[in-house]
Design a protein around this motif. Structure first.
Motif, PDB file in Angstrom:
ATOM      1  N   VAL A   8       1.158  -1.225  -0.347  1.00  9.69           N
ATOM      2  CA  VAL A   8      -0.231  -0.001   0.008  1.00  9.69           C
ATOM      3  C   VAL A   8       1.202   0.759   0.068  1.00  9.69           C
ATOM      4  N   TRP A   9       0.535   2.068  -1.215  1.00  7.95           N
ATOM      5  CA  TRP A   9       1.181   3.356  -0.567  1.00  7.95           C
ATOM      6  C   TRP A   9       0.738   4.260  -1.107  1.00  7.95           C
ATOM      7  N   ILE A  10       1.374   6.043  -0.490  1.00  8.40           N
ATOM      8  CA  ILE A  10       0.457   6.613  -0.270  1.00  8.40           C
ATOM      9  C   ILE A  10       1.520   7.690  -1.147  1.00  8.40           C
ATOM     10  N   SER A  11       0.206   9.005  -1.615  1.00  4.98           N
ATOM     11  CA  SER A  11       0.585   9.832  -2.285  1.00  4.98           C
ATOM     12  C   SER A  11       0.849  10.692  -1.251  1.00  4.98           C
ATOM     13  N   ALA A  12       2.363  11.563  -1.681  1.00  6.96           N
ATOM     14  CA  ALA A  12       2.848  12.493  -0.703  1.00  6.96           C
ATOM     15  C   ALA A  12       2.389  13.848  -1.496  1.00  6.96           C
ATOM     16  N   ALA A  13       2.442  14.998  -0.432  1.00  8.87           N
ATOM     17  CA  ALA A  13       2.483  16.355  -1.200  1.00  8.87           C
ATOM     18  C   ALA A  13       2.906  16.757  -2.568  1.00  8.87           C
ATOM     19  N   GLU A  14       4.412  16.814  -2.388  1.00 11.22           N
ATOM     20  CA  GLU A  14       5.545  16.369  -3.231  1.00 11.22           C
ATOM     21  C   GLU A  14       4.893  15.969  -4.449  1.00 11.22           C
ATOM     22  N   LEU A  17       5.860   8.857  -2.936  1.00  9.13           N
ATOM     23  CA  LEU A  17       5.349   7.937  -2.994  1.00  9.13           C
ATOM     24  C   LEU A  17       5.645   7.312  -1.923  1.00  9.13           C
ATOM     25  N   ILE A  18       5.211   7.539  -0.916  1.00 11.66           N
ATOM     26  CA  ILE A  18       5.442   6.824   0.168  1.00 11.66           C
ATOM     27  C   ILE A  18       4.669   5.428   0.828  1.00 11.66           C
ATOM     28  N   ARG A  19       5.482   4.624   1.198  1.00 11.72           N
ATOM     29  CA  ARG A  19       5.291   3.420   1.540  1.00 11.72           C
ATOM     30  C   ARG A  19       3.739   2.828   3.171  1.00 11.72           C
ATOM     31  N   ALA A  20       3.443   3.171   3.244  1.00 13.02           N
ATOM     32  CA  ALA A  20       2.400   2.765   4.004  1.00 13.02           C
ATOM     33  C   ALA A  20       3.268   2.182   5.330  1.00 13.02           C
ATOM     34  N   ASP A  21       3.701   1.081   5.256  1.00  9.72           N
ATOM     35  CA  ASP A  21       4.249   0.192   6.482  1.00  9.72           C
ATOM     36  C   ASP A  21       5.671   0.900   6.955  1.00  9.72           C
ATOM     37  N   ALA A  22       5.770   2.105   6.096  1.00  6.93           N
ATOM     38  CA  ALA A  22       7.194   2.699   6.855  1.00  6.93           C
ATOM     39  C   ALA A  22       6.753   3.884   7.883  1.00  6.93           C
ATOM     40  N   ILE A  23       4.931   3.909   7.793  1.00  7.23           N
ATOM     41  CA  ILE A  23       5.144   5.457   8.348  1.00  7.23           C
ATOM     42  C   ILE A  23       4.428   5.110  10.043  1.00  7.23           C
ATOM     43  N   VAL A  24       5.070   5.777  10.366  1.00  3.61           N
ATOM     44  CA  VAL A  24       5.261   5.266  12.282  1.00  3.61           C
ATOM     45  C   VAL A  24       4.259   6.157  12.842  1.00  3.61           C
ATOM     46  N   VAL A  25       4.082   7.594  12.336  1.00  5.97           N
ATOM     47  CA  VAL A  25       3.217   8.523  12.892  1.00  5.97           C
ATOM     48  C   VAL A  25       2.356   9.652  12.101  1.00  5.97           C
ATOM     49  N   LEU A  26       1.395  10.222  12.326  1.00  6.41           N
ATOM     50  CA  LEU A  26       0.433  11.027  11.280  1.00  6.41           C
ATOM     51  C   LEU A  26       0.425  12.058  12.535  1.00  6.41           C
ATOM     52  N   ARG A  27       0.528  13.145  11.653  1.00  2.49           N
ATOM     53  CA  ARG A  27       0.582  14.162  12.121  1.00  2.49           C
ATOM     54  C   ARG A  27      -0.686  15.235  12.136  1.00  2.49           C
ATOM     55  N   LEU A  28      -1.647  16.203  11.844  1.00  3.12           N
ATOM     56  CA  LEU A  28      -2.772  16.548  11.480  1.00  3.12           C
ATOM     57  C   LEU A  28      -2.930  17.579  12.073  1.00  3.12           C
TER      58      LEU A  28
END
Length: 98
Positions: A8-14, A17-28
């Protein structure tokens, strides 16, 4: 993700592409800027959504909606790309096969 789970990949603002399993923190933050911290020694942060003022801001639970979307598409059986879209005055996450 491990084993035979689809990527699962996520499109970044720039445009990255970021692999979802590489994410450890989300900040809004209050401006609607959504950043993620990646699982690495440098603790790199990447913007998924730049945010904006007024009605263009994503809802307060938008980062939680991303987590829910990741879980849903991970069960799809194929590699997926998730991206944020501003449609008809509101924000939503959409997925598509890679």
């Amino acid at each position: 993700m491990s084993g035979n789970a689809p990527e699962v990949w996520i499109s970044a603002a720039e445009g990255d592409l970021i692999r979802a399993d590489a994410i450890v923190v989300l900040r809004l933050d209050r401006t609607g800027r959504l950043t993620v911290q990646l699982r690495d020694e440098a603790k790199v942060s990447v913007s998924l959504l730049e945010g904006s003022s007024g009605d263009g801001r994503p809802p307060a639970d938008f980062h939680r909606r991303l987590v829910r979307m990741i879980a849903e598409v991970a069960d799809s059986g194929s590699a997926q790309l998730i991206s944020a879209r501003h449609v008809d005055g509101g924000w939503r996450w959409v997925s598509e096969p890679l």
